[in-house]
Scaffold this motif. Sequence first.
Motif, PDB file in Angstrom:
ATOM      1  N   VAL A   1      -9.898  11.642 -36.748  1.00 19.28           N
ATOM      2  CA  VAL A   1      -9.125  12.628 -37.492  1.00 19.28           C
ATOM      3  C   VAL A   1      -8.852  12.162 -38.916  1.00 19.28           C
ATOM      4  CG1 VAL A   1      -6.899  11.717 -36.699  1.00 19.28           C
ATOM      5  CG2 VAL A   1      -7.066  14.101 -37.412  1.00 19.28           C
ATOM      6  N   ALA A   2      -8.830  10.856 -39.136  1.00 16.81           N
ATOM      7  CA  ALA A   2      -8.371  10.316 -40.414  1.00 16.81           C
ATOM      8  C   ALA A   2      -9.495   9.945 -41.361  1.00 16.81           C
ATOM      9  CB  ALA A   2      -7.487   9.079 -40.159  1.00 16.81           C
ATOM     10  N   LYS A   3     -10.747   9.907 -40.901  1.00 18.96           N
ATOM     11  CA  LYS A   3     -11.848   9.431 -41.746  1.00 18.96           C
ATOM     12  C   LYS A   3     -13.174   9.899 -41.165  1.00 18.96           C
ATOM     13  CE  LYS A   3     -10.001   5.582 -40.625  1.00 18.96           C
ATOM     14  NZ  LYS A   3      -9.555   4.173 -40.543  1.00 18.96           N
ATOM     15  N   GLY A   4     -14.248   9.705 -41.949  1.00 20.11           N
ATOM     16  CA  GLY A   4     -15.568  10.114 -41.504  1.00 20.11           C
ATOM     17  C   GLY A   4     -16.046   9.318 -40.307  1.00 20.11           C
ATOM     18  N   GLY A   5     -16.879   9.941 -39.459  1.00 21.11           N
ATOM     19  CA  GLY A   5     -17.386   9.287 -38.260  1.00 21.11           C
ATOM     20  C   GLY A   5     -18.558   8.371 -38.552  1.00 21.11           C
ATOM     21  N   ILE A   6     -18.856   7.490 -37.617  1.00 18.95           N
ATOM     22  CA  ILE A   6     -19.960   6.546 -37.790  1.00 18.95           C
ATOM     23  C   ILE A   6     -21.276   7.291 -37.966  1.00 18.95           C
ATOM     24  CG2 ILE A   6     -21.290   4.730 -36.634  1.00 18.95           C
ATOM     25  CD1 ILE A   6     -18.653   3.759 -35.401  1.00 18.95           C
ATOM     26  N   ASP A   7     -21.445   8.415 -37.274  1.00 24.67           N
ATOM     27  CA  ASP A   7     -22.659   9.223 -37.433  1.00 24.67           C
ATOM     28  C   ASP A   7     -22.458  10.322 -38.478  1.00 24.67           C
ATOM     29  OD1 ASP A   7     -21.002  11.000 -36.132  1.00 24.67           O
ATOM     30  OD2 ASP A   7     -22.512  11.677 -34.707  1.00 24.67           O
ATOM     31  N   HIS A   8     -21.446  10.147 -39.335  1.00 22.50           N
ATOM     32  CA  HIS A   8     -21.107  11.090 -40.406  1.00 22.50           C
ATOM     33  C   HIS A   8     -20.477  12.375 -39.879  1.00 22.50           C
ATOM     34  CE1 HIS A   8     -23.364   8.985 -43.803  1.00 22.50           C
ATOM     35  NE2 HIS A   8     -23.631   8.270 -42.726  1.00 22.50           N
ATOM     36  N   SER A   9     -19.938  12.344 -38.661  1.00 20.01           N
ATOM     37  CA  SER A   9     -19.179  13.491 -38.179  1.00 20.01           C
ATOM     38  C   SER A   9     -17.974  13.728 -39.086  1.00 20.01           C
ATOM     39  CB  SER A   9     -18.690  13.251 -36.749  1.00 20.01           C
ATOM     40  OG  SER A   9     -19.737  13.354 -35.820  1.00 20.01           O
ATOM     41  N   PRO A  10     -17.662  14.987 -39.396  1.00 24.25           N
ATOM     42  CA  PRO A  10     -16.515  15.273 -40.257  1.00 24.25           C
ATOM     43  C   PRO A  10     -15.198  14.821 -39.632  1.00 24.25           C
ATOM     44  CG  PRO A  10     -17.954  17.190 -40.083  1.00 24.25           C
ATOM     45  CD  PRO A  10     -18.421  16.207 -39.053  1.00 24.25           C
ATOM     46  N   ALA A  11     -14.293  14.310 -40.471  1.00 25.86           N
ATOM     47  CA  ALA A  11     -12.949  13.992 -40.013  1.00 25.86           C
ATOM     48  C   ALA A  11     -12.307  15.260 -39.456  1.00 25.86           C
ATOM     49  CB  ALA A  11     -12.113  13.442 -41.160  1.00 25.86           C
ATOM     50  N   ALA A  12     -11.783  15.185 -38.232  1.00 27.68           N
ATOM     51  CA  ALA A  12     -11.270  16.399 -37.587  1.00 27.68           C
ATOM     52  C   ALA A  12     -10.471  16.042 -36.355  1.00 27.68           C
ATOM     53  CB  ALA A  12     -12.428  17.334 -37.196  1.00 27.68           C
TER      54      ALA A  12
END
Length: 800
Positions: free
Chosen positions: A283-294
Motif C-alpha cells: 500500500v505504501a510503495k511500488g511492488g517488486i514486480d512494479h505492481s502499483p501501490a494500493a
Amino acid sequence: MRPFRGRVFSDADTQCRGIEGVPVSDGLHVVRSDAEGCFELPGHDSARFISVHQPPDFAASCHFIRTDAAVASYDFAMRPKQRREHFSFVHISDTETAEMGDWLDELKDFVRDSQPAFIFHTGDLCYAGGIDWHSRNFTSATMGTPVYTSLGNHDLLAGDYGEQFFETRFGPVNYSFEEGNVLFVVTPMNHGDFEPSYSQARIFTWLQNLLALFPQKQPKIIFNHDLLTNGLNFDFSDGDDHSGSVIELSSCNLKAWLYGHWHSHFHKRHSPDGPISLGTAVVAKGGIDHSPAAFRVVDVDAEGDVRTQLRCSYVHRHITVVSPRQDHLPRGADGAFTVSVNAYHTPSPTVAVRCRIHSDTGWFDLKPRSAWNWSATWLPQDTTNTTTYTLTTEARLANGRTLTAHVEFILTTAADPGTDTTDPDVATEWPNLLGNTGHDGGAARALPPPLHLHWVHNVGASIFMASPVVAQGRVFTATIDDGNAEDCAIIACDAVTGQQIWRYPTRNSVKNTIVYAAGTVIATDLHGFTYAVDAATGALRWQKDLQYDRLPGFVSGLVTDGESVFTGFGHSLQALAVTDGSTLWRNSAWDGGEGSTPTMTLGAGVLVASSHWRGLYGHDAATGELLWQHTEHGLRFRDGTVTYRDNLFFLAAQDSLFILDPRSGAIEQQRQADGSFHAASAPLITNDLFIVGTADKGVAAFSRDTLEPLWDHPTGKALSYTVPYACSGAAAVETSPVLAGDTIYFAASDGIFRGIDVHTGTGRWQMDLGAPVFTTAAISGELLFLADFSGNLYAFRQGG
C-alpha cells in the motif's frame, strides 16, 4: 502442565451473563465455552496466550490474554455487535515502514467513509522498528475499525524465538474470528529471518482442532503472509512428508487464501469450482514486480464468495478532461465528439460523472469505462460557425464529495482550411516494443510537434505495460484486472478510427509486451498461458500452457523475429513457433528470482532474458544454449529492457549504465550515474546519445561514447507508484523514449505525454492524460499510438 480455565461473558449488562459456544484456544487446543460461558483448556508446553474467537455477533476489546501462573481465571468480556451477512474488509501487506505516510491518512479516510468490517495486514511490518510503529499507529483505535495482523518473514527477529518481539505487540500468531457467515483463520508464515518456536505440525494440529468445531460447509477465508500453494489442491500438511497427513481445505469450503510477501497483485482461481488466492502488493510503495501501490477492498456475500477492487494509493482529488479540449477534438464519422474524463480519489471511488458544455447543452451523464475513466459522445448543435465552448465536468465520489474541472476549446467548421480530414497513413508495421526486436526506438519518419488527438477509445479495463503494436491497419493492446481477473483481454482497434474490432478474453491479466507476427497477435498472461489470436478476426489460432507454475505471476515482455516468439521465465522460458505454438527450445540453465518486467531482446543471434534479483542472461536464440550470465555489477536488479544497436547491448540497471558485447556478454563499458535506474525503460541509442527513463529524475541523456551525463528532463510526481520500493515524491518514467525526427516522445507516471528535443532535452509539447502511463508509444506512418492506465487507447496526429 496445569489446565487453563476462564469465562466468556457479555458486558452488555450488569449481570455479566456467560456466552455459550464461543471457541477459546491455547494455541494448540480449541474448545467451546459451556452454557455458563466457562471453559477449560488442557494447555501445552509452549502455551503463551489464551485467545478467544470472536463470533459474528460479538466483539472483544482484546482477543487474547498472556498466560501467567498468577492468573487464576482467563476471562473475556465481549460486547454484542450487529451481524452483517454482506460486508467488506480491507487487505494490505508488506508496509515495511516505521514512518507516517499519506497512505495511512488515505486508508483512515476510506474507513471513515466506507466503514469496512475490519482491516487485515498480512505481515512484514518489518523488524523491531516497524513492528513497534504499527503497534502504536496502525491499531483498531487509530484506524476506526478492527485491525488484525499476521506474521511475516521479516517479523521473525533475533531473540529467544523468532516471533517473540511480535508477540509483545500483537499477541498470538494463530487465531480465528467470524464475520457474517464466514470463518476467518489466521496462520503464521512457517519460515523467516529467524527460527520460530512453532512448528508446521503444531499449526496443523491447531487448525485441525479449530475446523472440527465448525460446519464443513461454512465458508472459510484464510490469511497468511505467503500463499499455501500455486497448484490446484489447497492441502495443509503437518510438515512430515512421510505421514501424509493433510487437511483438504478445498473440501472445507475454503473460499479464498489472502497473502502478501511477493509485493505483487495477483488474483488466481485455482480450479473452476475451487478457492481463489489473492496476493496484494504494498500500500505504501511500488511492488517488486512494479505492481502499483494500493490496498485491496474485499466484498463478501452471504455465501462467502468474494469480489475485490484495488484502490491505488496517493491519488488525491484528481480529475482531468482528456477530450474535448483545445487542439484535442477527436470526432467520429457521425460528427460526434468523444467526451472523456479521468477522475480518481484514493479514499473514495467515483460513482457518477456528468458534463455540461456551455452555450450548447444542459448536463449529461458519462458512462463508467474503468476505475479511472468515464466517457460519452457529444454532437454540437451548431456546426456552421466557429464557436468557443466551455466544458464543465463534475465527478461525484462515494463519500458525497465532488471533483470539478473546466476546459475551453474552439470548435472550427468542417470546411475550415486548417482542418485535416484525410485518413492518415498507417501502413508501417510496429510488431514489437519500440518497433523491432532490438528495441532501438526510432520511427521511420519525423512527427514534429504539436500533436493533436486523432481519436481516443477506452477498452474497458486498465492497461499496464502492454504497449501498443500495429499491423494490418489495426492497433493492438491488452488489459489487466487484478481485482477479479475478469476484464482481461487482448484488444484490437481500427488504427484510423479507433473503433474496437474484437476482444479476446484471457484467463488473467496481460501485464507486459505483446507482439505481432505472421498475421497473429501473441500475448502471455499472469498464469503463463500464451495466446495466439488471428489479427484480422480475433479468433484463437493456438494457445499454450507454459507450465509457468510459480510466484509471482508472469510479468515479462515478449519478443518475436516473425518466425519464433520468445516467452516464459526461468525454466518456462522457451521459443515457440509462431505458426502453431510448438516448442522449439526450452531453458533449463537457470531458474528463480522475482517478477521481472524487462521485455526480452534479440540481437546478434542472442536472446536476452532477465530474472529480478537474480541475473541477466544471454541465450543462443536458435538453440536456447546459455551463452553468458551476469549476477553481479548491479545487473541482478532487472527492471529495464536491453536495447540492441550497432552490434552492442545497452542497458541501465540500479545506478549504472552498461554496454555489453552480445555474444560474450563482456562488459565493454560501465559508468555509475547520479540517479536510480529501477524503472522499466529501454535506452534510446543514437549515434552520440544514450537516453533512458529513470525512477526518480524523469528522462536522462548521456554521452554514448563516455556515458557522461549531458541533460535531463524532469517529470512530475507520479500519480501511481510502481517502481519497486518507490513512494511519495518519486518522479518515474516506466516507459521507453521513442525518437521521431529530432523529437523524443515519452509518457510518464505523472500522466503527462511529452515531446522533447533529442539534443537538449528541452520541452516542445505536452498533454495531460490524467492517468499514469506505463506503455511505450508506437508509431505507424502518420499516427502515434499510446495507452494509459485508465484504459484509454490514443492515436495522435501531427497538427497544423
